[in-house]
Design an enzyme around this catalytic site. Structure first.
Site, PDB file in Angstrom:
ATOM      1  N   ASN A  35       3.764   0.093   6.550  1.00  0.00           N
ATOM      2  CA  ASN A  35       4.572   0.611   5.422  1.00  0.00           C
ATOM      3  C   ASN A  35       4.720  -0.352   4.667  1.00  0.00           C
ATOM      4  O   ASN A  35       5.215  -1.349   4.625  1.00  0.00           O
ATOM      5  CB  ASN A  35       5.812   1.069   6.037  1.00  0.00           C
ATOM      6  CG  ASN A  35       6.950   1.516   5.018  1.00  0.00           C
ATOM      7  OD1 ASN A  35       6.550   1.691   3.988  1.00  0.00           O
ATOM      8  ND2 ASN A  35       8.362   1.439   5.475  1.00  0.00           N
ATOM      9  N   LYS A  48       5.804  -0.098   1.715  1.00  0.00           N
ATOM     10  CA  LYS A  48       7.170   0.393   0.902  1.00  0.00           C
ATOM     11  C   LYS A  48       6.987   0.284  -0.802  1.00  0.00           C
ATOM     12  O   LYS A  48       5.685   0.741  -1.159  1.00  0.00           O
ATOM     13  CB  LYS A  48       8.375  -0.673   1.147  1.00  0.00           C
ATOM     14  CG  LYS A  48       8.619  -1.159   2.393  1.00  0.00           C
ATOM     15  CD  LYS A  48       9.787  -1.600   3.094  1.00  0.00           C
ATOM     16  CE  LYS A  48       9.870  -1.960   4.452  1.00  0.00           C
ATOM     17  NZ  LYS A  48      10.859  -2.586   5.061  1.00  0.00           N
ATOM     18  N   HIS A  57      12.856   7.318   7.026  1.00  0.00           N
ATOM     19  CA  HIS A  57      12.619   5.664   6.961  1.00  0.00           C
ATOM     20  C   HIS A  57      14.275   5.236   6.806  1.00  0.00           C
ATOM     21  O   HIS A  57      15.063   5.763   5.885  1.00  0.00           O
ATOM     22  CB  HIS A  57      11.835   5.219   5.957  1.00  0.00           C
ATOM     23  CG  HIS A  57      11.763   3.543   6.251  1.00  0.00           C
ATOM     24  ND1 HIS A  57      12.628   2.803   5.663  1.00  0.00           N
ATOM     25  CD2 HIS A  57      10.920   3.008   7.191  1.00  0.00           C
ATOM     26  CE1 HIS A  57      12.237   1.639   5.987  1.00  0.00           C
ATOM     27  NE2 HIS A  57      11.267   1.543   6.960  1.00  0.00           N
ATOM     28  N   GLU A 107      15.227   3.041   4.766  1.00  0.00           N
ATOM     29  CA  GLU A 107      15.731   2.950   3.520  1.00  0.00           C
ATOM     30  C   GLU A 107      16.081   4.213   2.934  1.00  0.00           C
ATOM     31  O   GLU A 107      17.081   4.258   1.697  1.00  0.00           O
ATOM     32  CB  GLU A 107      14.697   1.953   2.738  1.00  0.00           C
ATOM     33  CG  GLU A 107      14.890   0.549   3.239  1.00  0.00           C
ATOM     34  CD  GLU A 107      13.537  -0.218   3.305  1.00  0.00           C
ATOM     35  OE1 GLU A 107      12.400   0.214   2.777  1.00  0.00           O
ATOM     36  OE2 GLU A 107      13.608  -1.166   4.117  1.00  0.00           O
ATOM     37  N   GLU A 140      13.144   2.398  14.868  1.00  0.00           N
ATOM     38  CA  GLU A 140      13.190   1.460  13.969  1.00  0.00           C
ATOM     39  C   GLU A 140      14.856   1.077  14.079  1.00  0.00           C
ATOM     40  O   GLU A 140      15.658   1.553  13.446  1.00  0.00           O
ATOM     41  CB  GLU A 140      12.958   1.758  12.784  1.00  0.00           C
ATOM     42  CG  GLU A 140      11.347   1.758  12.770  1.00  0.00           C
ATOM     43  CD  GLU A 140      11.004   1.478  11.152  1.00  0.00           C
ATOM     44  OE1 GLU A 140       9.980   0.654  11.153  1.00  0.00           O
ATOM     45  OE2 GLU A 140      11.391   2.094  10.081  1.00  0.00           O
ATOM     46  N   GLY A 173      13.225  -5.921   8.195  1.00  0.00           N
ATOM     47  CA  GLY A 173      13.035  -6.899   7.138  1.00  0.00           C
ATOM     48  C   GLY A 173      14.035  -8.153   7.465  1.00  0.00           C
ATOM     49  O   GLY A 173      13.953  -9.000   6.538  1.00  0.00           O
ATOM     50  N   SER A 229      10.487  -5.976  12.032  1.00  0.00           N
ATOM     51  CA  SER A 229       9.945  -7.412  12.149  1.00  0.00           C
ATOM     52  C   SER A 229       8.837  -7.507  13.298  1.00  0.00           C
ATOM     53  O   SER A 229       8.921  -8.734  13.818  1.00  0.00           O
ATOM     54  CB  SER A 229      11.427  -8.119  12.619  1.00  0.00           C
ATOM     55  OG  SER A 229      12.344  -7.940  11.784  1.00  0.00           O
TER      56      SER A 229
HETATM   57  C1  PEP Z   1       9.892  -1.225   8.054  1.00  0.00           C
HETATM   58  O1  PEP Z   1      10.326  -1.152   6.936  1.00  0.00           O
HETATM   59  O2  PEP Z   1       9.457   0.158   8.648  1.00  0.00           O
HETATM   60  C2  PEP Z   1       9.789  -2.323   8.814  1.00  0.00           C
HETATM   61  C3  PEP Z   1       9.262  -2.147  10.347  1.00  0.00           C
HETATM   62  O3  PEP Z   1       9.789  -3.440   7.973  1.00  0.00           O
HETATM   63  P1  PEP Z   1       9.767  -5.011   8.727  1.00  0.00           P
HETATM   64  O4  PEP Z   1       8.242  -5.055   9.585  1.00  0.00           O
HETATM   65  O5  PEP Z   1       9.669  -5.873   7.537  1.00  0.00           O
HETATM   66  O6  PEP Z   1      10.954  -5.141   9.482  1.00  0.00           O
END
Ligand code: PEP
Length: 234
Positions: free
Chosen positions: A7, A9, A85, A87, A154, A160, A196
């Site tokens: 992703n 973003k 997601h 966000e 998630e 993040g 992460s």
């Molecule tokens: C995400 O935003 O879907 C995500 C998993 O971000 P990160 O891997 O940076 O934690």
């Protein structure tokens, strides 16, 4: 075989994507690799990775300035879209109800929706993790799934942040999701873990039962970070 989805973003450029596609060209893997990129980068062609969007409108077409429909995403050759997601839920107030409508639009357009569910830090601290995950799955998935879907767990507090739940927490969440999917007649739906993920923890996370792949944010942006995740598992 696992599903490794990135992703991007609101990051990167078409040139970055062309470079990523070239870098992944000769990687030996049986895993399915998907990159969910900004709309402006859809249409870049690749033999070995599929592209996806990060969101779609609930509407098919019409006077909805700035929105992009699932049909328009499919028209670029993309095969996937993320919906729900963290966000989008946080900054755009998307509820399970909205996410379900978006997933239905994606399916109607022939896209595979990657439907995200997960708990916030407040919900975790209130002991509501399992409740939020189960209601997320039950309420964000359309009633008539006439196509392929993917669910992504998630934990929103970990995205993040460089934080990951314990293996036991991931295992419990994924077991609950697998059981809930089975209860609604969607046995066999792939369930990804996201938050992460990096080269150093990807193989361990994907060895946890009911983890069928990963959704990767920051570490999907550069080939040097993304390739070790793709090649960490067969
Ligand atoms: C995400 O935003 O879907 C995500 C998993 O971000 P990160 O891997 O940076 O934690």
């Amino acid at each position: 075989m696992k599903i490794i989805a990135g992703n991007w973003k609101m990051n990167g450029s078409r040139e970055n994507l062309v470079n990523m596609v070239a870098a992944l060209q000769n990687i030996e893997t049986e895993n399915t690799v998907v990159l969910c990129v900004p709309y402006t980068m859809l249409g870049v062609t690749s033999d070995n990775i599929a592209l996806g969007a990060q969101d779609v409108s609930t509407h098919d077409h019409g006077a909805y300035t700035g929105e992009v429909s699932a049909q328009m995403v499919a028209d670029t050759g993309a095969k996937y879209t993320i919906v729900g997601h963290s966000e989008r839920r946080q900054y755009h107030g998307e509820t399970n109800d909205i996410v379900r409508q978006k997933a239905a639009s994606a399916l109607a357009a022939g896209l595979t929706p990657i439907i995200c569910v997960g708990e916030t830090m407040d919900e975790k601290q209130a002991g509501k993790t399992m409740e939020i995950i189960e209601s997320g799955v039950r309420e964000s998935i359309p009633n008539d799934v006439n196509g392929k879907i993917i669910v992504a767990y998630e934990p929103r507090w970990a995205i993040g942040a460089g934080l990951t739940p314990t293996d036991e927490e991931i295992a419990a969440a994924h077991k609950l999701i697998a059981d809930t999917l089975s209860d609604i007649g969607l046995d066999g739906t792939p369930v990804l873990y996201g938050a992460s993920v990096k080269g150093s923890n990807a193989a361990q996370i994907m060895s946890i039962p009911n983890v069928d792949g990963v959704l990767v944010g920051g570490a999907s942006l550069k080939p040097d970070d993304f390739i070790p995740i793709i090649t960490s598992v067969k």
